[in-house]
Design a protein around this motif. Structure first.
Motif: not given
Length: 183
Positions: A73-102
């Motif tokens: 669960n990515i909260p709305s305070n997150i502004k960016f997703i760093d390199k390799f954050s979700f590398s090799h990640f396997k999941n049904d879904s991922l919701f990136i909320p408003e507020g993330v810019t990069r």
């Protein structure tokens, strides 16, 4: 859980007792060496019901490396997703909320995500952030034209179509990706 991660938890339990999760998590990233150790710590927190992302402004490098079927669960305070954050990640879904810019390079390299949701607040999505990833569906809170323009503006490109944008981002099998726009 690996010995190094267990040792770290023991050595830093005072930070947990004092509810200083931001300090705890920052210490973790400073001391844990391998991407497996970082993702094991993430898994420990997620399974314990603690969302450490509430205490920082980015999804750190290797945060969900090689995690499978764990709801992040990515909260709305997150502004960016760093390199390799979700590398090799396997999941049904991922919701990136408003507020993330990069979203940085290779953030989702070699991932398998059935559905990923992008916010309209996104202003930068790095080339090949989905390198060799298997994504089945992309939702974007904006129009198709805004999506294409987002990719074009980031790289000074023109006259792209939807398939061009997916190729540019490194998605495997771009013709098989279902795109939904909410704008």
């Amino acid at each position: 859980m690996e010995k190094i991660v267990k040792q770290f938890l023991i050595e830093n339990q005072d930070l947990l007792k004092e509810n200083k999760l931001k300090n705890f998590y920052e210490a973790a990233f400073a001391s844990l060496v391998t991407r497996d150790e970082v993702s094991q710590l993430t898994q420990f927190f997620v399974e314990s019901g603690v969302n450490t992302l509430l205490y920082i402004d980015r999804v750190p490098m290797d945060y969900a490396y090689n995690l499978k079927n764990i709801q992040i669960n990515i909260p709305s305070n997150i502004k960016f997703i760093d390199k390799f954050s979700f590398s090799h990640f396997k999941n049904d879904s991922l919701f990136i909320p408003e507020g993330v810019t990069r979203i940085e390079n290779s953030s989702f390299i070699y991932s398998e995500i059935n559905k990923i949701h992008f916010p309209k607040s996104l202003t930068h999505i790095s080339k090949e952030c989905f390198e060799e990833s298997n994504i089945k569906e992309i939702e974007y809170v904006g129009s198709m034209e805004e999506w294409i323009r987002l990719i074009e503006l980031n790289y000074g490109l023109e006259d792209m179509d939807l398939i061009d944008t997916l190729n540019y981002l490194g998605v495997l099998n771009p013709l098989d990706v279902k795109l939904k726009f909410w704008g």
